[in-house]
Write a protein that holds these residues in place. Sequence first.
Motif, mmCIF file in Angstrom:
data_model
loop_
_atom_site.group_PDB
_atom_site.id
_atom_site.type_symbol
_atom_site.label_atom_id
_atom_site.label_comp_id
_atom_site.label_asym_id
_atom_site.label_seq_id
_atom_site.Cartn_x
_atom_site.Cartn_y
_atom_site.Cartn_z
ATOM 1 N N TYR A 1 45.760 -20.811 24.442
ATOM 2 C CA TYR A 1 46.543 -20.539 23.239
ATOM 3 C C TYR A 1 47.594 -19.483 23.563
ATOM 4 O O TYR A 1 47.316 -18.506 24.272
ATOM 5 N N LYS A 2 48.800 -19.671 23.035
ATOM 6 C CA LYS A 2 49.856 -18.677 23.186
ATOM 7 C C LYS A 2 50.787 -18.777 21.994
ATOM 8 O O LYS A 2 51.197 -19.875 21.594
ATOM 9 N N GLY A 3 51.121 -17.615 21.425
ATOM 10 C CA GLY A 3 52.046 -17.597 20.302
ATOM 11 C C GLY A 3 52.961 -16.402 20.370
ATOM 12 O O GLY A 3 52.785 -15.494 21.195
ATOM 13 N N TYR A 4 53.962 -16.415 19.514
ATOM 14 C CA TYR A 4 54.889 -15.293 19.387
ATOM 15 C C TYR A 4 54.734 -14.751 17.975
ATOM 16 O O TYR A 4 55.090 -15.423 17.004
ATOM 17 N N GLY A 5 54.177 -13.543 17.855
ATOM 18 C CA GLY A 5 53.847 -13.044 16.536
ATOM 19 C C GLY A 5 52.722 -13.872 15.951
ATOM 20 O O GLY A 5 51.704 -14.108 16.599
ATOM 21 N N LYS A 6 52.913 -14.353 14.741
ATOM 22 C CA LYS A 6 51.889 -15.176 14.089
ATOM 23 C C LYS A 6 52.102 -16.664 14.326
ATOM 24 O O LYS A 6 51.311 -17.495 13.868
ATOM 25 N N GLU A 7 53.176 -17.011 15.024
ATOM 26 C CA GLU A 7 53.524 -18.423 15.214
ATOM 27 C C GLU A 7 52.916 -18.962 16.508
ATOM 28 O O GLU A 7 53.302 -18.548 17.605
ATOM 29 N N PRO A 8 51.943 -19.886 16.429
ATOM 30 C CA PRO A 8 51.366 -20.448 17.654
ATOM 31 C C PRO A 8 52.332 -21.425 18.321
ATOM 32 O O PRO A 8 52.972 -22.235 17.649
ATOM 33 N N VAL A 9 52.444 -21.327 19.634
ATOM 34 C CA VAL A 9 53.296 -22.238 20.401
ATOM 35 C C VAL A 9 52.447 -23.209 21.212
ATOM 36 O O VAL A 9 52.736 -24.398 21.274
ATOM 37 N N LEU A 10 51.391 -22.704 21.827
ATOM 38 C CA LEU A 10 50.443 -23.539 22.566
ATOM 39 C C LEU A 10 49.094 -23.480 21.866
ATOM 40 O O LEU A 10 48.616 -22.396 21.522
ATOM 41 N N LYS A 11 48.478 -24.652 21.677
ATOM 42 C CA LYS A 11 47.240 -24.728 20.909
ATOM 43 C C LYS A 11 46.197 -25.542 21.672
ATOM 44 O O LYS A 11 46.334 -26.750 21.814
ATOM 45 N N ASN A 12 45.213 -24.846 22.205
ATOM 46 C CA ASN A 12 44.061 -25.483 22.855
ATOM 47 C C ASN A 12 44.481 -26.430 23.987
ATOM 48 O O ASN A 12 44.052 -27.582 24.060
ATOM 49 N N ILE A 13 45.321 -25.934 24.878
ATOM 50 C CA ILE A 13 45.788 -26.732 26.018
ATOM 51 C C ILE A 13 44.710 -26.763 27.098
ATOM 52 O O ILE A 13 44.279 -25.711 27.596
ATOM 53 N N THR A 14 44.284 -27.958 27.461
ATOM 54 C CA THR A 14 43.285 -28.145 28.513
ATOM 55 C C THR A 14 43.699 -29.314 29.395
ATOM 56 O O THR A 14 43.913 -30.422 28.900
#
Length: 291
Positions: free
Chosen positions: A8-21
């Motif tokens: 998971y990776k986001g900027y502030g409260k905005e997620p950019v990557l979600k559960n990448i596997t």
Amino acid sequence: MIYVNGLYKGYGKEPVLKNITFHVEKGTIHGLIGRNGSGKTTLIKCLTGIYRPDRGSIQICGGDIYEQPRIKEKVGYVADRNEYFSNYHVDEIIDLYAELYPTFQRDDFNDFNEVMGIDERKFIKQLSKGQKMRLAMILNLSMHPELMILDEPTEGLDVIAKRQVMDFIIKEVEERNMTVLITSHHLNELENFCDSMTMIRDGQIIGGGSIDEMKEAITKLQIVMEKGLPKGFDQWEGILHYSNLGSIYTIVWKGFDEACEKALRAAGASLIEEIPISLEEIFLYENWGNE
């Protein structure tokens, strides 16, 4: 070689990557494809250690790139924009690489550059975008990394230069068992180049596997329906796209099987024929469908 789990990776409260596997096998070429803004560049910057993820793990070359910084010495990275020190000469950048990276081989750089033709006397700022990309490519190849990460490496290159770059990469994979992760908008090139793919949309993985597996998962059909498609057909499970010319329909179907064929026959299909589908079509229909 690359193992990404629950990233998971986001900027502030905005997620950019979600559960990448996903994972990439050693000695293979793996494509990462997605629309602009899908999260590809953020993922690459996590893989190269530029960004630290909020959650999840990344294992590269047998270790954690954040906990073991020396792993970065085993990774070559060619960005979509290569901004070197603009007031330096090319030969000064070459000397810098030779000093920073113990595995850098000047003789190999010279061999690569005989083909690429970068003038080492020029300032970096005098090079075109395509020349900067070629320079970045052969600098990294001359390091002989275990893993090469390439973000749009053929952007700005002419047809001949694209072929040369691809040939260099394939040679390194075959001779040195180098692993490659590559992004590109030129999907037809990747189709003939990659062993496997990961498809990303809105920060999530929506498909992947070997090229053959991806093509087996999605079927393109041409069928004849004299009375047209049944009501509610667009709601049938797995329908990504359909269009028609008179009574001849083209349908793109994810997960098409014998039960789907029986349903079409029952709805009045007098002819059902499977036709070839390209990687570019898979990408388009997975992202846009019938839009």
